[in-house]
Design a protein around this motif. Structure first.
Motif, mmCIF file in Angstrom:
data_model
loop_
_atom_site.group_PDB
_atom_site.id
_atom_site.type_symbol
_atom_site.label_atom_id
_atom_site.label_comp_id
_atom_site.label_asym_id
_atom_site.label_seq_id
_atom_site.Cartn_x
_atom_site.Cartn_y
_atom_site.Cartn_z
ATOM 1 N N ARG A 88 34.210 42.516 32.844
ATOM 2 C CA ARG A 88 35.672 43.415 33.069
ATOM 3 C C ARG A 88 35.499 44.868 32.727
ATOM 4 N NH1 ARG A 88 40.035 43.267 28.113
ATOM 5 N NH2 ARG A 88 40.329 45.180 29.428
ATOM 6 N N ASP A 89 34.442 45.366 31.952
ATOM 7 C CA ASP A 89 34.740 46.616 31.493
ATOM 8 C C ASP A 89 33.978 47.501 32.869
ATOM 9 O OD1 ASP A 89 35.549 46.381 29.082
ATOM 10 O OD2 ASP A 89 33.341 46.545 28.027
ATOM 11 N N GLY A 91 34.750 46.693 35.935
ATOM 12 C CA GLY A 91 35.635 46.575 36.909
ATOM 13 C C GLY A 91 35.556 45.728 38.095
ATOM 14 N N GLY A 102 45.192 49.442 40.358
ATOM 15 C CA GLY A 102 44.031 49.376 39.542
ATOM 16 C C GLY A 102 42.873 48.667 40.128
ATOM 17 N N SER A 157 41.974 44.251 35.860
ATOM 18 C CA SER A 157 41.228 44.712 34.797
ATOM 19 C C SER A 157 40.344 43.851 34.216
ATOM 20 C CB SER A 157 41.977 45.558 33.794
ATOM 21 O OG SER A 157 42.636 44.607 33.029
ATOM 22 N N GLN A 159 41.848 41.731 31.791
ATOM 23 C CA GLN A 159 42.365 41.540 30.612
ATOM 24 C C GLN A 159 43.090 40.383 30.472
ATOM 25 O OE1 GLN A 159 45.164 44.722 29.485
ATOM 26 N NE2 GLN A 159 45.861 43.669 27.753
#
Length: 589
Positions: A88-89, A91, A102, A157, A159
């Motif tokens: 996830r970091d 993207g 986003g 993202s 999250q």
């Protein structure tokens, strides 16, 4: 432990040389400002690292450990949470998502190649991401601006994650008979109740929240599919400021114990008056959900390609190392006790079959991705409409043909290993188990075949097929390699399609009896088109890299000589009609 190395050279060949992705993006304003050839190459290289170095090493351990269900909550295998954080970091969840919320806004042509890497490296992990991406697509296309603003940024993202909740214990393909209900509330929300089964990622410990897209019926809904609405139901409610509130009335009842994809949580989900929000118009939920379903169908088709690529890589390495017997033409390696099995014709037959089907599938997936990009981003309305019709025609072919070939290639890879292919440590038996589901979920391949023949060909009067055929004939006018067998196969497909349209008017069972073989025949013709296009590029570039382009031409020749003739038996089976299927009474089965 088997390794996975993304086939970057072949991906660049298809993306840049065969389908000219950068040239297409340059003329589509929305993409021109985001991506070019260098950007695409850099993304693929980073994707190769994360799939090969982060996800592939978790594939076997994830399969062996599986997901656990404890105290009403799901725990993913060791390493998955940390891998998801890294994923996830980067993207990656929002790779093709709407930049307004986003997402990175990358073209689908590029995204399909990334998805192939994901599935090749780790099917189970990939599914958590794939369902989230599809969920985002449906929300972005049909939800209110308020719902988009609240939910899309956290979904893109990584999250939060998303799911698709359709199937119920008594209602699978026939969604018109679902029993889940949604009661309207004074504040504009709904209370959703019902049980959904086979929910991928229905619960997990990777994300802070899970956003369920749920099909349910309003109290006054008409019967059947026309009475279905779509609702967004979060696991945890979201406060006005975007922070997480209390738990919603959503729970995982149990986990399914499956043949494969054991690290993917397949859940029974219970909605007990859970707070939900309408997406789109009342009683139009099935149409909205199909936005996600069609995305998932292409994605699951690519699961077949990814597993096939992993199987091919493993089998090719093994065939070059395993020593057994001597070549029929005499010893090839006289310094050793036997020759590597790559010298044997049958081993080469299996490897070349895998290679031809997988590379043909990769090209076809990229082609469908190209049509999706045109349908979404082209400025000319007629060009968008034409591309969308091609997507509708080709999506069931992609889902079913890719996954049928994926299983064939995984079984062939297992066969190359002989007895070792049945042993866990080599990875081949897991690929067979993991790829098998792809023929079943997101609409079984039999349902895809009915959709293709019944809705996309017969009901359409063959118009979309005629447009696809016209494109093939236009390309054939450039005198590409294998032009004549391509045109012969296309003639067979068009003649058979016309014959089936006539049969359907007289025999109610004609479509159902012929549909699976018809989709297979269609798939081989589509692959012939792909292989002729690839061969044309390889022929013209041969002197630049004889090894790469020569291998491409040789693989194309194998496809046309050894695989395309399968259409002849398919044609004979179809023309046999439906009568023999109904000679037995039900009691005789």
């Amino acid at each position: 432990m088997p390794e996975f190395n993304a086939p970057l050279r072949d991906m660049r060949f298809v993306l840049h040389e065969v389908f000219h992705g950068p040239a297409l993006w340059a003329r589509l304003p929305a993409l021109a400002e985001r991506v070019d050839a260098d950007t695409a190459t850099a993304i693929l290289e980073e994707a190769a690292k994360i799939t090969g170095q982060l996800l592939a090493p978790l594939n076997r351990s994830g399969d062996e450990q599986g997901v656990a269900f404890e105290a009403g909550a799901v725990r993913t295998p060791d390493g998955f949470r940390q891998a998801w954080q890294t994923y996830r970091d980067g993207g990656w969840v929002g790779l093709a998502g709407n930049p307004e919320f986003g997402g990175l806004g990358m073209p689908k042509m590029l995204a399909v190649q990334f998805e192939e890497m994901l599935y090749a490296a780790n099917c189970s992990f990939s599914l958590y991401s794939a369902l989230s991406a599809g969920c985002c697509l449906a929300i972005d296309a049909h939800a209110s601006d308020a719902l988009k603003a609240t939910y899309l940024p956290a979904l893109y993202s990584g999250q939060w994650a998303g799911t698709m909740c359709l199937t119920e214990p008594h209602a699978g393909t026939d969604l018109g008979i679902i029993r889940s209900k949604a009661e309207p509330q004074a504040d504009g929300s709904y209370k959703v109740s019902g049980t959904k089964i086979f929910i991928t990622g229905g619960d997990q410990d990777l994300t802070d929240n899970i956003i369920h897209l749920v099909l349910a019926k309003l109290p006054d809904a008409p019967a059947g599919p026309k009475g279905i609405s779509l609702f967004l139901v979060p696991k945890r409610l979201v406060n006005a400021d975007g922070s997480l509130g209390q738990s919603n009335a959503v729970s995982c009842g149990s986990l399914e114990h499956k043949m494969g994809i054991k690290a993917s949580a397949t859940c029974v989900m219970n909605f007990d008056g859970a707070t939900g929000y309408l997406i789109g118009e009342p009683n139009r939920g099935l149409a909205a959900m199909f936005t996600m379903m069609n995305y998932e169908r292409l994605s699951i088709g690519i699961q077949g390609i990814g597993c096939a690529e992993a199987s091919y890589q493993n089998a090719a390495r093994y065939a070059c190392e395993r020593l057994q017997s001597r070549a029929a033409t005499g010893a090839q390696d006289k310094e050793r006790i036997a020759d590597p099995i790559i010298v044997h014709p049958d081993v080469r037959r299996m490897l070349l079959t895998m290679r031809a089907l997988t590379e043909g599938g990769r090209a076809f997936a990229t082609y469908v991705g190209q049509q999706l990009d045109i349908a979404k981003y082209a400025e000319d309305a007629d060009e968008r409409d034409a591309a969308q019709r091609q997507v509708a025609l080709l999506t069931p072919v992609a889902k079913a043909f890719f996954t049928d070939n994926g299983l064939e290639s995984c079984v062939l890879g297992q066969q190359v290993f002989g007895g070792h292919g049945y042993i866990r440590e080599w990875g081949q038996e897991q690929l067979v188990r993991d790829v098998r589901i792809a023929q079943i979920y997101e609409g079984t391949n039999g349902i895809q075949a009915l959709d293709l023949l019944g809705r996309k060909v017969v009901a359409d009067g063959g118009q979309a097929l005629a447009a696809f055929a016209a494109q093939i004939r236009q390309f054939s006018a450039t005198e590409p390699p294998f032009r004549q067998p391509l045109l012969n196969a296309l003639d067979e497909l068009e003649d058979l399609s016309q014959w089936l349209c006539e049969q359907a008017s007289r025999d109610p069972n004609a479509i159902g009896a012929a549909s699976v073989e018809y989709l297979q025949l269609f798939g081989y013709v589509a692959y012939a088109y792909m292989w002729s296009r690839m061969a044309a590029v390889a022929r013209d570039a041969l002197v630049q890299d004889p090894a790469f382009y020569g291998a491409k031409l040789a693989s194309a020749a194998f496809f046309f000589e050894r695989l395309l003739p399968r259409t002849l038996s398919l044609q004979a089976s179809i023309r046999a009609g439906s009568a023999s299927l109904f000679e037995l009474d039900a009691a005789q089965f």
